[in-house]
Motif scaffolding. Structure first.
Motif, PDB file in Angstrom:
ATOM      1  N   VAL A  21      32.636  11.173 -25.336  1.00  0.00           N
ATOM      2  CA  VAL A  21      31.901   9.906 -25.336  1.00  0.00           C
ATOM      3  C   VAL A  21      31.098   9.859 -26.631  1.00  0.00           C
ATOM      4  O   VAL A  21      30.287  10.744 -26.895  1.00  0.00           O
ATOM      5  N   THR A  22      31.366   8.862 -27.459  1.00  0.00           N
ATOM      6  CA  THR A  22      30.631   8.695 -28.711  1.00  0.00           C
ATOM      7  C   THR A  22      30.298   7.227 -28.907  1.00  0.00           C
ATOM      8  O   THR A  22      30.903   6.349 -28.284  1.00  0.00           O
ATOM      9  N   ARG A  23      29.362   6.976 -29.817  1.00  0.00           N
ATOM     10  CA  ARG A  23      29.056   5.593 -30.207  1.00  0.00           C
ATOM     11  C   ARG A  23      30.207   5.132 -31.100  1.00  0.00           C
ATOM     12  O   ARG A  23      30.571   5.811 -32.059  1.00  0.00           O
ATOM     13  N   ARG A  24      30.754   3.976 -30.808  1.00  0.00           N
ATOM     14  CA  ARG A  24      31.897   3.450 -31.555  1.00  0.00           C
ATOM     15  C   ARG A  24      31.618   2.019 -31.973  1.00  0.00           C
ATOM     16  O   ARG A  24      31.036   1.247 -31.211  1.00  0.00           O
ATOM     17  N   ARG A  25      32.048   1.694 -33.172  1.00  0.00           N
ATOM     18  CA  ARG A  25      31.831   0.351 -33.713  1.00  0.00           C
ATOM     19  C   ARG A  25      33.038  -0.030 -34.556  1.00  0.00           C
ATOM     20  O   ARG A  25      33.594   0.806 -35.261  1.00  0.00           O
ATOM     21  N   ALA A  26      33.423  -1.290 -34.485  1.00  0.00           N
ATOM     22  CA  ALA A  26      34.507  -1.803 -35.323  1.00  0.00           C
ATOM     23  C   ALA A  26      34.139  -3.200 -35.802  1.00  0.00           C
ATOM     24  O   ALA A  26      33.489  -3.967 -35.089  1.00  0.00           O
ATOM     25  N   VAL A  27      34.571  -3.505 -37.018  1.00  0.00           N
ATOM     26  CA  VAL A  27      34.371  -4.827 -37.605  1.00  0.00           C
ATOM     27  C   VAL A  27      35.732  -5.333 -38.058  1.00  0.00           C
ATOM     28  O   VAL A  27      36.487  -4.611 -38.726  1.00  0.00           O
ATOM     29  N   ALA A  28      36.053  -6.556 -37.682  1.00  0.00           N
ATOM     30  CA  ALA A  28      37.314  -7.182 -38.083  1.00  0.00           C
ATOM     31  C   ALA A  28      36.992  -8.548 -38.664  1.00  0.00           C
ATOM     32  O   ALA A  28      35.913  -9.104 -38.427  1.00  0.00           O
ATOM     33  N   GLN A  29      37.934  -9.074 -39.414  1.00  0.00           N
ATOM     34  CA  GLN A  29      37.718 -10.414 -39.949  1.00  0.00           C
ATOM     35  C   GLN A  29      39.009 -11.214 -39.949  1.00  0.00           C
ATOM     36  O   GLN A  29      40.104 -10.669 -39.865  1.00  0.00           O
ATOM     37  N   ALA A  30      38.829 -12.509 -40.004  1.00  0.00           N
ATOM     38  CA  ALA A  30      39.932 -13.465 -40.151  1.00  0.00           C
ATOM     39  C   ALA A  30      39.444 -14.522 -41.133  1.00  0.00           C
ATOM     40  O   ALA A  30      38.250 -14.660 -41.371  1.00  0.00           O
ATOM     41  N   ARG A  31      40.368 -15.250 -41.688  1.00  0.00           N
ATOM     42  CA  ARG A  31      40.026 -16.309 -42.651  1.00  0.00           C
ATOM     43  C   ARG A  31      40.795 -17.566 -42.266  1.00  0.00           C
ATOM     44  O   ARG A  31      41.940 -17.505 -41.829  1.00  0.00           O
ATOM     45  N   ILE A  32      40.130 -18.706 -42.437  1.00  0.00           N
ATOM     46  CA  ILE A  32      40.793 -20.002 -42.279  1.00  0.00           C
ATOM     47  C   ILE A  32      40.750 -20.700 -43.631  1.00  0.00           C
ATOM     48  O   ILE A  32      39.680 -20.820 -44.234  1.00  0.00           O
ATOM     49  N   ILE A  33      41.900 -21.147 -44.062  1.00  0.00           N
ATOM     50  CA  ILE A  33      41.988 -21.939 -45.283  1.00  0.00           C
ATOM     51  C   ILE A  33      42.269 -23.370 -44.856  1.00  0.00           C
ATOM     52  O   ILE A  33      43.172 -23.630 -44.057  1.00  0.00           O
ATOM     53  N   ALA A  34      41.469 -24.297 -45.372  1.00  0.00           N
ATOM     54  CA  ALA A  34      41.558 -25.697 -44.937  1.00  0.00           C
ATOM     55  C   ALA A  34      41.174 -26.616 -46.083  1.00  0.00           C
ATOM     56  O   ALA A  34      40.717 -26.176 -47.134  1.00  0.00           O
ATOM     57  N   LYS A  35      41.339 -27.895 -45.853  1.00  0.00           N
ATOM     58  CA  LYS A  35      40.885 -28.888 -46.828  1.00  0.00           C
ATOM     59  C   LYS A  35      39.364 -28.807 -46.960  1.00  0.00           C
ATOM     60  O   LYS A  35      38.660 -28.485 -45.992  1.00  0.00           O
ATOM     61  N   ALA A  36      38.872 -29.122 -48.135  1.00  0.00           N
ATOM     62  CA  ALA A  36      37.428 -29.078 -48.377  1.00  0.00           C
ATOM     63  C   ALA A  36      36.668 -29.950 -47.379  1.00  0.00           C
ATOM     64  O   ALA A  36      35.602 -29.565 -46.890  1.00  0.00           O
ATOM     65  N   GLU A  37      37.221 -31.122 -47.045  1.00  0.00           N
ATOM     66  CA  GLU A  37      36.560 -32.024 -46.097  1.00  0.00           C
ATOM     67  C   GLU A  37      36.473 -31.399 -44.710  1.00  0.00           C
ATOM     68  O   GLU A  37      35.511 -31.615 -43.977  1.00  0.00           O
ATOM     69  N   THR A  38      37.500 -30.640 -44.346  1.00  0.00           N
ATOM     70  CA  THR A  38      37.526 -29.988 -43.035  1.00  0.00           C
ATOM     71  C   THR A  38      36.467 -28.898 -42.964  1.00  0.00           C
ATOM     72  O   THR A  38      35.717 -28.813 -41.988  1.00  0.00           O
ATOM     73  N   LEU A 141      41.323  -5.231 -39.721  1.00  0.00           N
ATOM     74  CA  LEU A 141      40.205  -4.340 -39.471  1.00  0.00           C
ATOM     75  C   LEU A 141      39.503  -4.091 -40.791  1.00  0.00           C
ATOM     76  O   LEU A 141      40.148  -3.785 -41.798  1.00  0.00           O
ATOM     77  N   VAL A 142      38.199  -4.235 -40.810  1.00  0.00           N
ATOM     78  CA  VAL A 142      37.402  -4.029 -42.020  1.00  0.00           C
ATOM     79  C   VAL A 142      36.789  -2.636 -42.009  1.00  0.00           C
ATOM     80  O   VAL A 142      36.774  -1.946 -43.026  1.00  0.00           O
ATOM     81  N   GLN A 143      36.278  -2.214 -40.859  1.00  0.00           N
ATOM     82  CA  GLN A 143      35.722  -0.873 -40.758  1.00  0.00           C
ATOM     83  C   GLN A 143      35.636  -0.449 -39.311  1.00  0.00           C
ATOM     84  O   GLN A 143      35.660  -1.284 -38.408  1.00  0.00           O
ATOM     85  N   LYS A 144      35.579   0.855 -39.114  1.00  0.00           N
ATOM     86  CA  LYS A 144      35.356   1.397 -37.775  1.00  0.00           C
ATOM     87  C   LYS A 144      34.638   2.720 -37.916  1.00  0.00           C
ATOM     88  O   LYS A 144      34.758   3.401 -38.929  1.00  0.00           O
ATOM     89  N   SER A 145      33.870   3.050 -36.888  1.00  0.00           N
ATOM     90  CA  SER A 145      33.178   4.330 -36.876  1.00  0.00           C
ATOM     91  C   SER A 145      33.186   4.879 -35.468  1.00  0.00           C
ATOM     92  O   SER A 145      33.307   4.148 -34.491  1.00  0.00           O
ATOM     93  N   GLY A 146      33.064   6.211 -35.382  1.00  0.00           N
ATOM     94  CA  GLY A 146      33.038   6.896 -34.111  1.00  0.00           C
ATOM     95  C   GLY A 146      34.395   7.399 -33.696  1.00  0.00           C
ATOM     96  O   GLY A 146      35.424   7.004 -34.231  1.00  0.00           O
ATOM     97  N   GLY A 147      34.379   8.324 -32.779  1.00  0.00           N
ATOM     98  CA  GLY A 147      35.613   8.881 -32.258  1.00  0.00           C
ATOM     99  C   GLY A 147      36.168  10.015 -33.100  1.00  0.00           C
ATOM    100  O   GLY A 147      35.666  10.342 -34.167  1.00  0.00           O
TER     101      GLY A 147
END
Length: 155
Positions: A21-38, A141-147
């Motif tokens: 049992v450990t402290r675990r953390r993960a960071v993920a990201q996504a991107r949306i590309i759209a019209k400037a008005e949107t 996945l951007v980063q993870k820690s623990g385990g």
């Protein structure tokens, strides 16, 4: 060796009973590309469907909590924290960054990835009337820690 395959090559859920049992953390990201008005309408809160940023944050958090219902071999885990942040990148993109945390025997990478992608899809849904050409991209996945496998930070 792939951990989700047994000695016969059959898919199964990984036995985490002997893992620490450990402290675990993960960071993920996504991107949306759209019209400037949107992008401006999303950031400015002027969509007819309402506050897309708030709805997407809540959707991402809810999705993280349901990850084991969506991804067949994920364990149900107690999340201690989930956050979803959405920022404008230039005039034609939004970056969604989701973090998931737990103290447990298995990681939270999938929960962070599901949160980021669901928040991005929610933004698409909220703004599709303005821009059907939006692209959801760069889910990672951007980063993870623990385990046992230790820390990871995307270069």
């Amino acid at each position: 060796m792939l951990t989700h395959l047994n000695t016969k090559g059959e898919a199964h859920i990984v036995d985490i009973g002997d893992k620490a049992v450990t402290r675990r953390r993960a960071v993920a990201q996504a991107r949306i590309i759209a019209k400037a008005e949107t992008v401006a309408a999303i950031i400015g809160g002027s969509l007819k469907k309402g506050d897309a940023l708030a709805v997407a944050r809540i959707a991402g958090i809810m999705a993280a909590k349901k990850t084991s219902d969506l991804i067949p071999l994920c364990h149900t885990i107690a999340l201690s924290k989930v956050s979803v942040d959405i920022e404008q990148e230039g005039v034609t993109a939004l970056v969604i960054r989701a973090a998931a945390e737990t103290i447990g025997q298995t990681g939270v990478e999938m929960e962070a990835l599901v949160a980021a992608s669901t928040a991005a899809l929610t933004l698409y849904d909220m703004a599709k009337a303005l821009d059907r050409e939006m692209v959801v991209t760069d889910i990672r996945l951007v980063q993870k820690s623990g385990g046992k496998s230790g820390d990871f930070v995307r270069a």
